[in-house]
Design a protein around this motif. Structure first.
Motif, PDB file in Angstrom:
ATOM      1  N   PRO A   7       0.911  -1.061  -0.101  1.00 42.33           N
ATOM      2  CA  PRO A   7      -0.046  -0.108   0.189  1.00 42.33           C
ATOM      3  C   PRO A   7       0.749   1.146  -0.070  1.00 42.33           C
ATOM      4  O   PRO A   7       2.035   1.253   0.738  1.00 42.33           O
ATOM      5  N   THR A   8       0.564   2.215  -0.783  1.00 39.80           N
ATOM      6  CA  THR A   8       1.459   3.394  -0.829  1.00 39.80           C
ATOM      7  C   THR A   8       0.378   4.756  -0.693  1.00 39.80           C
ATOM      8  O   THR A   8      -0.729   4.686  -1.171  1.00 39.80           O
ATOM      9  N   ASP A   9       0.880   5.803  -0.008  1.00 40.51           N
ATOM     10  CA  ASP A   9       0.303   6.856  -0.125  1.00 40.51           C
ATOM     11  C   ASP A   9       1.192   7.896  -0.800  1.00 40.51           C
ATOM     12  O   ASP A   9       1.014   9.217  -0.594  1.00 40.51           O
ATOM     13  N   GLU A  31       5.922 -11.225  -7.291  1.00 34.95           N
ATOM     14  CA  GLU A  31       4.935 -10.389  -7.923  1.00 34.95           C
ATOM     15  C   GLU A  31       4.495  -9.227  -7.068  1.00 34.95           C
ATOM     16  O   GLU A  31       3.801  -9.311  -5.802  1.00 34.95           O
ATOM     17  N   PHE A  32       4.624  -8.028  -7.432  1.00 32.04           N
ATOM     18  CA  PHE A  32       4.441  -6.675  -6.572  1.00 32.04           C
ATOM     19  C   PHE A  32       3.099  -6.133  -6.842  1.00 32.04           C
ATOM     20  O   PHE A  32       2.928  -5.800  -8.049  1.00 32.04           O
ATOM     21  N   TYR A  33       2.195  -6.022  -5.884  1.00 34.51           N
ATOM     22  CA  TYR A  33       1.021  -5.190  -6.151  1.00 34.51           C
ATOM     23  C   TYR A  33       1.109  -3.830  -5.326  1.00 34.51           C
ATOM     24  O   TYR A  33       1.026  -3.818  -4.273  1.00 34.51           O
ATOM     25  N   PHE A  34       1.238  -2.607  -6.106  1.00 36.35           N
ATOM     26  CA  PHE A  34       1.185  -1.311  -5.570  1.00 36.35           C
ATOM     27  C   PHE A  34      -0.087  -0.879  -5.597  1.00 36.35           C
ATOM     28  O   PHE A  34      -1.077  -0.706  -6.738  1.00 36.35           O
ATOM     29  N   MET A  35      -0.545  -0.476  -4.351  1.00 35.69           N
ATOM     30  CA  MET A  35      -2.047  -0.172  -4.335  1.00 35.69           C
ATOM     31  C   MET A  35      -2.239   1.214  -3.503  1.00 35.69           C
ATOM     32  O   MET A  35      -1.618   1.571  -2.582  1.00 35.69           O
ATOM     33  N   HIS A  36      -3.269   2.156  -4.008  1.00 34.16           N
ATOM     34  CA  HIS A  36      -3.385   3.282  -3.414  1.00 34.16           C
ATOM     35  C   HIS A  36      -5.002   3.340  -3.264  1.00 34.16           C
ATOM     36  O   HIS A  36      -5.770   3.312  -4.395  1.00 34.16           O
ATOM     37  N   ALA A  37      -5.414   3.236  -2.066  1.00 34.84           N
ATOM     38  CA  ALA A  37      -6.959   3.495  -1.855  1.00 34.84           C
ATOM     39  C   ALA A  37      -7.098   4.854  -1.595  1.00 34.84           C
ATOM     40  O   ALA A  37      -6.372   5.361  -0.489  1.00 34.84           O
ATOM     41  N   TYR A  38      -8.020   5.527  -2.086  1.00 36.63           N
ATOM     42  CA  TYR A  38      -8.069   6.915  -1.981  1.00 36.63           C
ATOM     43  C   TYR A  38      -9.445   7.542  -1.340  1.00 36.63           C
ATOM     44  O   TYR A  38      -9.698   8.776  -1.667  1.00 36.63           O
ATOM     45  N   GLN A  39     -10.202   6.695  -0.953  1.00 32.68           N
ATOM     46  CA  GLN A  39     -11.626   6.992  -0.401  1.00 32.68           C
ATOM     47  C   GLN A  39     -11.346   8.067   0.653  1.00 32.68           C
ATOM     48  O   GLN A  39     -11.965   9.009   0.453  1.00 32.68           O
ATOM     49  N   ASN A  40     -10.503   7.898   1.406  1.00 32.41           N
ATOM     50  CA  ASN A  40     -10.483   9.124   2.561  1.00 32.41           C
ATOM     51  C   ASN A  40      -9.569  10.299   2.088  1.00 32.41           C
ATOM     52  O   ASN A  40     -10.264  11.284   2.502  1.00 32.41           O
ATOM     53  N   GLU A  41      -8.827  10.268   0.961  1.00 29.95           N
ATOM     54  CA  GLU A  41      -8.376  11.523   0.498  1.00 29.95           C
ATOM     55  C   GLU A  41      -9.431  12.344  -0.242  1.00 29.95           C
ATOM     56  O   GLU A  41      -9.534  13.465  -0.083  1.00 29.95           O
ATOM     57  N   PHE A  42     -10.425  11.483  -0.810  1.00 27.82           N
ATOM     58  CA  PHE A  42     -11.561  12.256  -1.578  1.00 27.82           C
ATOM     59  C   PHE A  42     -12.266  13.065  -0.697  1.00 27.82           C
ATOM     60  O   PHE A  42     -12.571  14.130  -0.644  1.00 27.82           O
ATOM     61  N   TYR A  43     -12.829  12.126   0.418  1.00 24.79           N
ATOM     62  CA  TYR A  43     -13.743  12.897   1.195  1.00 24.79           C
ATOM     63  C   TYR A  43     -13.069  14.187   2.259  1.00 24.79           C
ATOM     64  O   TYR A  43     -13.708  14.916   2.767  1.00 24.79           O
TER      65      TYR A  43
END
Length: 282
Positions: A7-9, A31-43
């Motif tokens: 996970p990355t911010d 196998e690398f999965y780079f993930m950005h979850a942006y729901q909190n950033e949006f709100y």
């Protein structure tokens, strides 16, 4: 092949964790999965003043997330052009915990690697709130990397245990895999005033020994009731490069990392923490 979720911010601490992982696993097919979850950033976006601009702001945040991930992949390929590595990026309108759980299950993730603090965490806090949530609520092993930590070749790994829980072979196999490339010694530490083990403890100790048979393993017993203090002293005196603990209810790790106020973390780790969740995933 290992499947690793990062996970990355896009903070410096997050980038340090990525660089750590790229160097640590450079001899592994990964196998690398780079993930950005942006729901909190949006709100929390400063321009989300009314529902009239909801879709416009969401589109902008989504595009920024995808663009930043693509830029990250480009940079990673330049700094770590490793034929053993495969890269994926996942931009998700979701919370970090929900998305990490979804990916861990869908991609059968072996390990989550992340920094101990994110872009908004205060300097005096050892573990940021996002890292805490992943450690507590995502049923997948987590390797948490402290800010600016760069030693990717651990020589000694501390493994505190009370021998009471039946470990999962998958998780001990992961520890074995992490230790092997550097020929790391795994020091298993039992802290108790009682020297004699029960039959259950003897069997669990034998299981650990068998699961880590391809590694150098040393077993230690410290005569003390102060478990957390003894572990901290052991780390300071023996010069360990990593600590691994199983994260379950009523475990050493829970006692040290999850006090009532997360600002008062008692462990104060300056070395990477491998938190094994003892999950039922096969």
């Amino acid at each position: 092949m290992l499947s690793i979720l990062i996970p990355t911010d896009f903070s410096e601490n997050s980038k340090n964790a990525i660089n750590y992982a790229l160097e640590f696993f450079k001899y592994q097919k990964t196998e690398f999965y780079f993930m950005h979850a942006y729901q909190n950033e949006f709100y929390d976006h400063e321009e989300l003043a009314s529902r009239d601009v909801f879709n416009d702001v969401l589109t902008r945040v989504r595009n920024e997330s995808q663009s930043n991930l693509e830029q990250l992949i480009t940079e990673v390929k330049k700094t770590a052009p490793n034929p053993r590595f495969t890269y994926h990026c996942i931009s998700a309108y979701n919370t970090l915990i929900e998305e990490a759980n979804l990916i861990a299950n869908a991609k059968n993730i072996d390990l989550i690697v992340m920094g101990t603090k994110g872009i908004s965490d205060e300097r005096h806090i050892v573990f940021g709130s996002q890292t805490f949530q992943v450690l507590k609520y995502v049923p997948c092993p987590v390797l948490a990397i402290p800010s600016n930590y760069t030693n990717t070749r651990p020589k000694r790994i501390l493994f505190p245990t009370n021998y009471l829980m039946p470990y999962k072979r998958r998780e001990l196999k992961l520890l074995s895999i992490l230790a092997k490339p550097n020929r790391s010694c795994i020091d298993v530490l039992y802290v108790s005033k009682i020297n004699k083990l029960s039959i259950r403890q003897e069997d669990n100790k034998a299981f650990i020994k068998d699961a880590l048979s391809e590694n150098e393993v040393k077993f230690h017993h410290e005569d003390s009731r102060k478990i957390a203090d003894t572990i901290k002293t052991f780390i300071e005196e023996k010069d360990f490069d990593m600590i691994t603990m199983v994260n379950t209810q009523h475990s050493f790790l829970e006692d040290m990392l999850f006090p009532s106020n997360i600002d008062k973390v008692s462990l104060g780790l300056t070395i990477p923490l491998l938190a094994m969740q003892n999950t039922a995933r096969v």
